[in-house]
Design a protein around this motif. Structure first.
Motif, mmCIF file in Angstrom:
data_model
loop_
_atom_site.group_PDB
_atom_site.id
_atom_site.type_symbol
_atom_site.label_atom_id
_atom_site.label_comp_id
_atom_site.label_asym_id
_atom_site.label_seq_id
_atom_site.Cartn_x
_atom_site.Cartn_y
_atom_site.Cartn_z
ATOM 1 N N TYR A 36 1.518 22.432 20.325
ATOM 2 C CA TYR A 36 2.658 23.143 19.759
ATOM 3 C C TYR A 36 3.534 23.738 20.864
ATOM 4 O O TYR A 36 4.762 23.626 20.823
ATOM 5 N N SER A 75 5.914 21.392 22.701
ATOM 6 C CA SER A 75 7.139 21.072 21.955
ATOM 7 C C SER A 75 8.019 22.285 21.717
ATOM 8 O O SER A 75 9.206 22.144 21.434
ATOM 9 N N ASN A 76 7.425 23.472 21.778
ATOM 10 C CA ASN A 76 8.138 24.708 21.439
ATOM 11 C C ASN A 76 7.847 25.790 22.473
ATOM 12 O O ASN A 76 7.144 26.758 22.178
ATOM 13 N N ILE A 97 3.554 30.223 16.173
ATOM 14 C CA ILE A 97 2.382 29.383 16.405
ATOM 15 C C ILE A 97 1.441 29.488 15.206
ATOM 16 O O ILE A 97 0.972 28.471 14.681
ATOM 17 N N ALA A 117 3.028 27.610 12.237
ATOM 18 C CA ALA A 117 3.011 26.152 12.382
ATOM 19 C C ALA A 117 1.611 25.576 12.206
ATOM 20 O O ALA A 117 1.444 24.504 11.633
ATOM 21 N N LEU A 118 0.603 26.293 12.701
ATOM 22 C CA LEU A 118 -0.771 25.792 12.629
ATOM 23 C C LEU A 118 -1.496 26.266 11.376
ATOM 24 O O LEU A 118 -2.649 25.882 11.149
#
Length: 107
Positions: free
Chosen positions: A31, A34-35, A43, A46-47
């Motif tokens: 992650y 990409s970010n 984080i 997203a996860l």
């Protein structure tokens, strides 16, 4: 209590395997690649994992030098109320990748 098995020819393999030995750690690094320069909140979102799972992983990855925390932690000083941004230390992750590849005979 039995010792941990240490197969012949695995010298130097333990650290890279231990540092990256979880799906959560790998996902955090993926992650952040990409970010870059995000706080823990995105984080976690997203996860789909809680802060109590992600923050210790970020601390561990930062202590290992795989992730850079900005501002960096100051020993004995609380980080409460400070927004910390994280990014991957590309050089350290590449080194870890190469060491892991050597450990499994890819290189």
């Amino acid at each position: 209590m039995p010792r941990i098995a240490q197969p012949a020819g695995s010298e130097g393999s333990e650290e890279p395997i231990a540092l990256l030995g979880s799906l959560v750690k790998a996902a955090v690094l993926r992650y952040l690649r990409s970010n870059p320069d995000v706080t823990a909140g995105p984080i976690c979102d997203a996860l789909e994992l809680g802060a109590s799972t992600i923050k210790p992983i970020l601390d561990e990855l930062a202590a290992a030098g795989l992730v850079i925390a900005d501002p960096p932690p100051v020993e004995g000083q609380s980080r409460r109320g400070i927004w910390i941004k994280y990014r991957v230390n590309d050089e350290a992750v590449t080194d870890l990748y190469l060491r892991l590849g050597m450990a499994i005979g890819e290189f």
